[in-house]
Design a protein around this motif. Structure first.
Motif, PDB file in Angstrom:
ATOM      1  N   LYS A  99       0.799  -1.231   0.000  1.00  0.00           N
ATOM      2  CA  LYS A  99       0.000   0.000   0.000  1.00  0.00           C
ATOM      3  C   LYS A  99       0.833   1.283   0.000  1.00  0.00           C
ATOM      4  O   LYS A  99       0.443   2.288   0.577  1.00  0.00           O
ATOM      5  N   VAL A 156      -3.276   3.376  -5.114  1.00  0.00           N
ATOM      6  CA  VAL A 156      -2.702   2.318  -4.279  1.00  0.00           C
ATOM      7  C   VAL A 156      -3.488   2.176  -2.975  1.00  0.00           C
ATOM      8  O   VAL A 156      -3.775   1.060  -2.518  1.00  0.00           O
ATOM      9  N   ILE A 157      -3.869   3.300  -2.379  1.00  0.00           N
ATOM     10  CA  ILE A 157      -4.667   3.268  -1.148  1.00  0.00           C
ATOM     11  C   ILE A 157      -6.037   2.634  -1.403  1.00  0.00           C
ATOM     12  O   ILE A 157      -6.600   1.965  -0.532  1.00  0.00           O
ATOM     13  N   GLY A 186      -6.529   0.157  -3.191  1.00  0.00           N
ATOM     14  CA  GLY A 186      -6.334  -1.258  -3.500  1.00  0.00           C
ATOM     15  C   GLY A 186      -5.806  -1.541  -4.889  1.00  0.00           C
ATOM     16  O   GLY A 186      -5.721  -2.698  -5.298  1.00  0.00           O
TER      17      GLY A 186
END
Length: 359
Positions: free
Chosen positions: A105, A133-134, A136
């Protein structure tokens, strides 16, 4: 959209060959014109600084983040002055990737947006990957939204940069993924000969293939994963180079074997996804040995565009990501990155009126 939007896209890739600057006008979501471009080579000192940045302490990396931001802002200012640019709504900056580990993450692109803005006195949009990215996602590739809306006449769009990545439409959805490393490997071995890169692939062409090395590289777990998937320098160092260095080969043989491996992976992708016509851009297009080998081993038609698109397509599309963020439109596709939803990503920095504040 009634009024056109003018912006500058900045791209600094993992191959560390320099900074690409693209000034573009967007008339709509599907219409654009590249107005000016410039490629700036990094000095040896800066290239080494960026190359070794992943080894810095947290404090040193914070300092480099700001200093590199100042550098980017200064280059924008020089570019604007050089081409007498009067209309500019914002600057969109990719930054320089130092860490990319979406499974944990986090991803980090340095080139501080506030520092860029303070130097060039323009609105800056940057940090396009973190939010994905946060949510997912892989945080990469991000270029496919531009491929989908600006270059949809091709079966697929392939970029040969530090890494190769491809995007295509499947069943009404855009998919994309990294295929294999390209220039990050080829430049690594050219550097060991005191060269910035292997011009036209001339050095590789004098080598011999080590079939055992090629086959071992082809067995890397990444190549057998399904998309979405993306690569980073950490993987190159830990997985790829570890294998190559097991073999006692001259640089020429390492280069030829790596090129053979790259062509194998690219051609496998063409076959798997039934790609008949592909647009190819990025610095790897200049490696004539690589391209000739790919043409010889593939039945796919390789479309190589004009120089501006070859060299500046990524900078153009990061300008496009900024354009969509500026308008509050989706610029990250969940079908591409694996995030939980489509979203509009990027942090906006407004220009700081430094002189007024200091007075």
């Amino acid at each position: 959209m009634k009024n056109p939007i003018y912006c500058i896209g900045l791209m600094s890739g993992t191959s560390l060959d320099g900074l690409d600057i693209c000034y573009v006008r967007f008339d709509s979501d599907t219409s654009f014109e590249i107005l000016q471009t410039e490629g700036i080579n990094y000095s040896s000192a800066m290239k080494n600084q960026l190359k070794e940045a992943y080894q810095l302490s947290a404090m040193q990396l914070c300092e480099l983040d700001v200093q590199f931001g100042y550098y980017l802002g200064e280059q924008v200012k020089l570019f604007v002055d050089k081409f007498h640019i009067e209309h500019l709504d914002f600057v969109a900056s990719h930054g320089q990737t130092i860490f990319h580990q979406p499974d944990k993450k986090f991803t980090l692109q340095i080139g501080n947006g506030a520092a860029i803005s303070s130097k060039c006195q323009q609105r800056v949009i940057c940090d396009f990957r973190t939010q994905d990215v946060i949510l997912g996602g892989q945080g990469a590739p991000l270029v496919p939204i531009g491929d989908e809306l600006l270059f949809n006449e091709y079966d697929a769009c392939l970029n040969l940069g530090g890494f190769s990545n491809i995007s295509m439409n499947r069943n009404g959805k855009r998919i994309a993924f990294d295929i294999c490393p390209i220039n990050i490997i080829l430049n690594h071995y050219a550097n060991q000969l005191g060269l910035d890169y292997d011009k036209d692939g001339q050095i590789a062409s004098t080598g011999k293939i080590n079939q055992s090395l090629v086959e071992e590289l082809n067995q890397l777990a990444f190549y057998h994963q399904s998309y979405p998937k993306s690569l980073g320098f950490e993987w190159v160092e830990k997985e790829f180079l570890t294998i190559v260095e097991k073999y006692d080969l001259c640089i020429e043989d390492k280069l030829f074997s790596c090129v053979e491996h790259m062509v194998h992976q690219l051609n496998n992708t063409f076959k798997e996804y039934d790609i008949n016509r592909v647009l190819i851009t990025g610095g790897g297009v200049r490696n004539q040995f690589l391209i000739n080998l790919l043409k010889a081993k593939s039945n796919t038609e390789l479309i190589i565009p004009n120089d501006n698109l070859i060299d500046f397509k990524e900078a153009l599309i990061f300008a496009y990501l900024g354009y969509r963020r500026y308008l509050g439109k989706v610029n990250c596709l969940a079908s591409v990155t694996g995030a939980i939803k489509d979203h509009s990503s990027g942090i906006v920095y407004e220009p700081i009126e430094l002189l007024r504040i200091l007075q």
